[in-house]
Motif scaffolding. Structure first.
Motif, PDB file in Angstrom:
ATOM      1  N   PHE A 115       0.802  -1.225   0.000  1.00  0.00           N
ATOM      2  CA  PHE A 115       0.000   0.000   0.000  1.00  0.00           C
ATOM      3  C   PHE A 115       0.838   1.280   0.000  1.00  0.00           C
ATOM      4  N   ARG A 561      -9.959  -7.833  -0.840  1.00  0.00           N
ATOM      5  CA  ARG A 561     -10.616  -6.519  -0.917  1.00  0.00           C
ATOM      6  C   ARG A 561     -10.220  -5.597   0.242  1.00  0.00           C
ATOM      7  N   THR A 563      -8.471  -2.779   2.140  1.00  0.00           N
ATOM      8  CA  THR A 563      -7.898  -1.511   1.686  1.00  0.00           C
ATOM      9  C   THR A 563      -7.000  -0.916   2.771  1.00  0.00           C
ATOM     10  N   LYS A 564      -6.208   0.053   2.357  1.00  0.00           N
ATOM     11  CA  LYS A 564      -5.315   0.695   3.329  1.00  0.00           C
ATOM     12  C   LYS A 564      -6.108   1.450   4.397  1.00  0.00           C
ATOM     13  N   SER A 623     -13.238  -1.029   4.499  1.00  0.00           N
ATOM     14  CA  SER A 623     -12.706  -1.500   3.215  1.00  0.00           C
ATOM     15  C   SER A 623     -13.780  -1.488   2.137  1.00  0.00           C
ATOM     16  N   THR A 626     -14.454   2.083   1.057  1.00  0.00           N
ATOM     17  CA  THR A 626     -13.350   2.726   0.326  1.00  0.00           C
ATOM     18  C   THR A 626     -12.858   1.873  -0.843  1.00  0.00           C
ATOM     19  N   GLN A 627     -13.651   0.883  -1.242  1.00  0.00           N
ATOM     20  CA  GLN A 627     -13.208  -0.038  -2.289  1.00  0.00           C
ATOM     21  C   GLN A 627     -13.002   0.652  -3.626  1.00  0.00           C
ATOM     22  N   GLN A 630      -9.863   2.836  -3.761  1.00  0.00           N
ATOM     23  CA  GLN A 630      -8.668   1.999  -3.716  1.00  0.00           C
ATOM     24  C   GLN A 630      -8.432   1.315  -5.056  1.00  0.00           C
ATOM     25  N   SER A 631      -9.518   0.851  -5.705  1.00  0.00           N
ATOM     26  CA  SER A 631      -9.373   0.210  -7.008  1.00  0.00           C
ATOM     27  C   SER A 631      -8.863   1.192  -8.044  1.00  0.00           C
TER      28      SER A 631
END
Length: 634
Positions: A115, A561, A563-564, A623, A626-627, A630-631
C-alpha cells in the motif's frame, strides 16, 4: 516478608550479566547496517531462532506470574499456560511464512507492503509502541520482585539495574545480541525448570514442610477455641465491627488477630498494619528481624494427604497430580481494613482448600465467574482465552523475529522448534506452581516470588541459579520489546513516515537513541506498577495486541478486498477500544486506581471478546466503503 540476600546468587547473577554484556559488545560489529541492527542480517540459524522464540516468549509472566498464580490459587494459573501455548497454532499455520515474505524489519513493513500508506505506517507504529509498553510493565515489575531477595536492592533500584543492562544490550548490538541472549536464557530456563521439577517429584509431598536445613517450618495454629486464645479479646468496634475477626491482646500488650471459622473455632492470621506516618507493624510488632520485631513467616503446606499419611515419598508426574487432587492444602487469602485515622491493616488468613477445588478452574478471583451459573459470568474467562489465543501472533516483538532468518521454510521450522520448547516449559509450570504451593516457603505478600522461593526450599544453590536465570529471562524479553519499539520509532516513523533523509549509520544511531528512550520509559513503568501480579498485566498486553493487530494482519493475508483505509481504521479502533475497556475495568479500578471495583464502567475486565470482532467488523466496513477509490489507485 524480609528476604535474606544470597552472596552466591549475587555472584551468579553478576556472571550472567557480564556474559550477556560481553556477547553484546563482541557482536556489536555486526550491527552497523540497518539490516544488521534490526534483523541480525537475516543470518540466524532456524534452530537457534526457534529457541530464541522460546526465550523471547517465556517472559517474567510465564516464569514468575504463572507459577505464582498456581501456587496461590491452583489450576487457574495453568489456564494462562494453555492460552499462551495455543496462540502459537495461529503463528504456525497462519502467520509464520507470510510475515517473512511481506516484511523486512518491523510489523508495519508487513502491513504496508503493497500500500505504501502513511496511515498504516503511523497506526502500526503507534500500536507497536502501545503493546510493547504494556508488555514491558510486567517484565520490569518482575525484575523488581527478584532484585530484593537476590541482590538486597529495593524494587526501584532493581528495576533501574535491569533497565540499564537491557538498554546497553540493545544499543550495543541490536537484534543479533538480543537473539543470542534469548537463545541462552531460553535454553537455561527450560533445562533448569525441568531439573527443579524432577527434584519436586523426588521430594514428594509432606504435611510437615521443612527448610533447606531440614528444620520444620512454622505452621499457623488452627481449630483454637475462644477460651484458648492467647490473651484477652478486644471489643469489636469501628471497621472491625461485623468482621469475622477477633483481636487478642496478650500480657505484653501485643495485639494479634484471629479469624473465626465456620465451625466456631479460630485460626491464626498474619497481619500487616501500616500507620499514617508510614511505620509498618507485623502481628502487633514493628516489622524487622531484630529483638522486639516481627516478620511474616513463610506459608504453604498440605494439611491432609490421602490415606492419612504424613509423607508420600517420591512420586511420578501423574501420581503427584493425583495426590494433589485428593489432598487438602492451606491456601491464604487477604482482607484489607482501613481505620478512621487512615491506617490500614491487611489480614492474611488461612483457607483450607480441598484439591478437587483448586485443581479445577474458578478458584482464583480472576476466574471465579467460570463457576457462575449464567453465560455472562463466563465471558471474562472466555475473553481472556481469546486474547491469549489471538495475541501471540500479534505481538510485535514476536513478529520481528521472523526477519532474522533467511527464508520462509526456516520461519516454519523455527516456529515448530519454538512450540516444542514453549510447550514443554508450560507443562513444567504446573508442577512448579503446585510444588511451591506445598513447599512451606511462600511469601504471602508476593506471588511473583513463588518459583524462586520454591528453589530456596530445596537448597541455596538452586535459589541462586534460578533467580539469576530469572533475571536473564527478563533481560531477553525486555531487549526484544525495546527492539520492536525502537524499530517503530526509528524505522517506521522517522525513516518511512516522516521521510527523514538518513544514511544507514544515522538510521542505526537514531534506533539506538530510540532504544535509550524506550528503556527509560520501561524503568518508569516498572516502578509505577510495582505491586501488580505480572500475569494479569501480560493479559492486558495480549488483549491490546489481539484487538489492534490481528484483524489487520489476517485480513491483509486472506481477503483481497482489504484496503489501506480499512487496515488503518481497524488498528486504531481496536487499539483504542481495548485500551479504554481495560482502563475502565474492575481490575484497573482495584489495582491501578485503588477504587471500588464494583463502580467499574465495563461489565468485565478482559475486552478481547468484544474488541477483536470489532476490529474485524471495522476493517470490513471501511474497506467496503473505500473499495472504489482503492481500485482506482491501483
Amino acid at each position: 516478608m524480609i528476604h535474606e540476600t544470597s552472596l552466591m546468587a549475587i555472584c551468579i547473577f553478576l556472571f550472567f550479566a557480564a556474559t550477556v554484556l560481553g556477547i553484546s559488545f563482541y557482536l556489536g560489529r555486526r550491527a552497523r547496517s540497518v539490516r544488521g541492527y534490526f534483523a541480525a542480517g537475516g543470518a540466524i540459524p532456524w534452530a537457534v531462532n526457534g529457541i530464541a522464540f522460546a526465550g523471547d516468549y517465556l517472559s517474567a509472566a510465564s516464569f514468575l506470574g504463572i507459577c505464582g498464580m498456581i501456587a496461590f490459587f491452583g489450576y487457574d494459573g495453568f489456564l494462562y499456560s494453555i492460552g499462551y501455548l495455543a496462540g502459537w497454532i495461529v503463528a504456525l499455520f497462519i502467520i509464520a511464512e507470510p510475515i517473512k515474505r511481506l516484511g523486512r524489519y518491523t510489523f508495519a513493513d508487513a502491513l504496508d507492503n503493497k500500500f505504501n500508506s502513511r496511515g498504516i505506517k503511523l497506526s502500526a507504529a503507534i500500536s507497536t509502541l502501545v503493546v510493547s509498553c504494556f508488555y514491558l510493565i510486567p517484565q520490569m515489575v518482575g525484575a523488581g520482585a527478584l532484585a530484593r531477595p537476590l541482590l538486597g536492592f529495593p524494587h526501584t533500584l532493581g528495576v533501574l539495574v535491569v533497565g540499564c543492562i537491557v538498554t546497553i544490550i540493545v544499543i550495543t548490538a541490536g537484534m543479533v545480541s538480543t537473539t543470542w541472549v534469548q537463545f541462552i536464557k531460553g535454553s537455561l530456563l527450560v533445562v533448569l525448570c525441568a531439573l527443579l521439577t524432577v527434584l519436586i517429584l523426588a521430594r514428594g509431598v509432606t504435611t510437615r514442610p521443612t527448610d533447606s536445613t531440614g528444620r520444620p517450618r512454622t505452621l499457623a495454629a488452627r481449630n483454637v477455641s475462644l477460651d484458648h486464645l492467647p490473651g484477652t479479646a478486644l471489643p469489636e468496634e469501628g471497621p472491625w465491627s461485623g468482621k469475622p475477626y477477633v483481636r487478642v491482646k496478650d500480657a505484653n500488650g501485643i495485639v494479634t488477630i484471629w479469624r473465626k471459622d465456620a465451625d466456631g473455632t479460630f485460626s491464626e492470621t498474619q497481619a500487616v498494619a501500616v500507620r499514617p506516618d508510614g511505620r509498618k507493624f507485623v502481628n502487633g510488632l514493628p516489622h524487622g528481624r531484630k529483638p522486639g520485631e516481627a516478620d511474616l513467616h513463610p506459608v504453604g503446606y498440605v494439611s491432609k494427604l490421602p490415606g492419612g499419611v504424613e509423607k508420600t515419598g517420591a512420586l511420578g508426574p501423574f501420581a503427584f497430580l493425583r495426590t494433589m487432587q485428593e489432598s487438602e492444602v492451606i491456601l491464604w487469602r487477604s482482607d484489607k481494613i482501613t481505620e478512621a485515622d487512615g491506617s490500614t491493616t491487611t489480614v492474611y488468613y488461612q483457607n483450607p482448600t480441598p484439591g478437587k477445588d483448586f485443581m479445577a478452574p474458578g478458584s482464583s478471583p480472576t476466574f471465579h465467574k467460570v463457576r457462575g451459573t449464567t453465560f455472562f459470568d463466563k465471558l471474562d474467562f472466555l475473553s481472556l482465552m481469546l486474547a491469549l489465543f489471538c495475541g501471540t501472533a500479534s505481538l510485535p516483538h514476536i513478529l520481528i523475529r521472523y526477519y532474522t532468518i533467511k527464508d520462509q521454510l526456516s520461519a516454519r521450522r523455527s516456529t515448530v522448534v519454538g512450540i516444542a520448547a514453549i510447550g514443554f516449559f508450560y507443562v513444567l509450570t504446573l508442577f512448579l506452581g503446585l510444588g511451591a504451593m506445598t513447599s512451606g516457603s511462600l511469601d504471602v505478600t508476593d506471588s511473583n516470588m513463588s518459583a524462586p522461593l520454591l528453589a530456596r526450599s530445596i537448597n541455596e544453590f538452586m535459589f541462586a541459579v534460578l533467580s539469576a536465570v530469572a533475571f536473564t529471562t527478563i533481560l531477553g524479553t525486555v531487549s526484544g520489546l525495546i527492539m520492536a519499539a525502537s524499530g517503530a520509532v526509528a524505522h517506521d516513523l522517522m525513516t518511512n513516515l516522516l521521510e527523514m533523509k538518513m544514511d544507514e549509520s544515522r538510521q542505526v544511531r537514531a534506533a539506538k537513541i530510540a532504544s535509550l528512550c524506550v528503556g527509560i520509559v520501561a524503568i518508569a513503568l516498572g516502578i509505577l506498577f510495582a505491586r501488580m501480579n505480572v500475569n494479569f498485566l501480560v493479559g492486558w498486553a495480549f488483549n491490546i495486541a489481539a484487538s489492534a493487530n490481528l484483524p489487520a494482519l489476517v485480513m491483509l493475508l486472506f481477503w483481497k478486498r482489504t484496503t489501506k483505509q480499512g487496515i488503518t481504521a481497524a488498528i486504531i479502533v481496536g487499539m483504542l477500544a481495548s485500551l479504554a475497556w481495560i482502563l475502565l475495568s474492575a481490575q484497573a479500578y482495584r489495582d491501578v486506581y485503588d477504587l471500588d471495583p464494583a463502580k467499574a464502567v465495563v461489565p468485565f475486565s478482559q475486552p478481547a471478546i468484544v474488541t477483536v470482532p470489532l476490529g474485524f467488523l471495522v476493517l470490513v466496513a471501511v474497506s467496503l466503503l473505500t473499495q472504489r477509490p482503492q481500485s482506482a489507485d491501483h
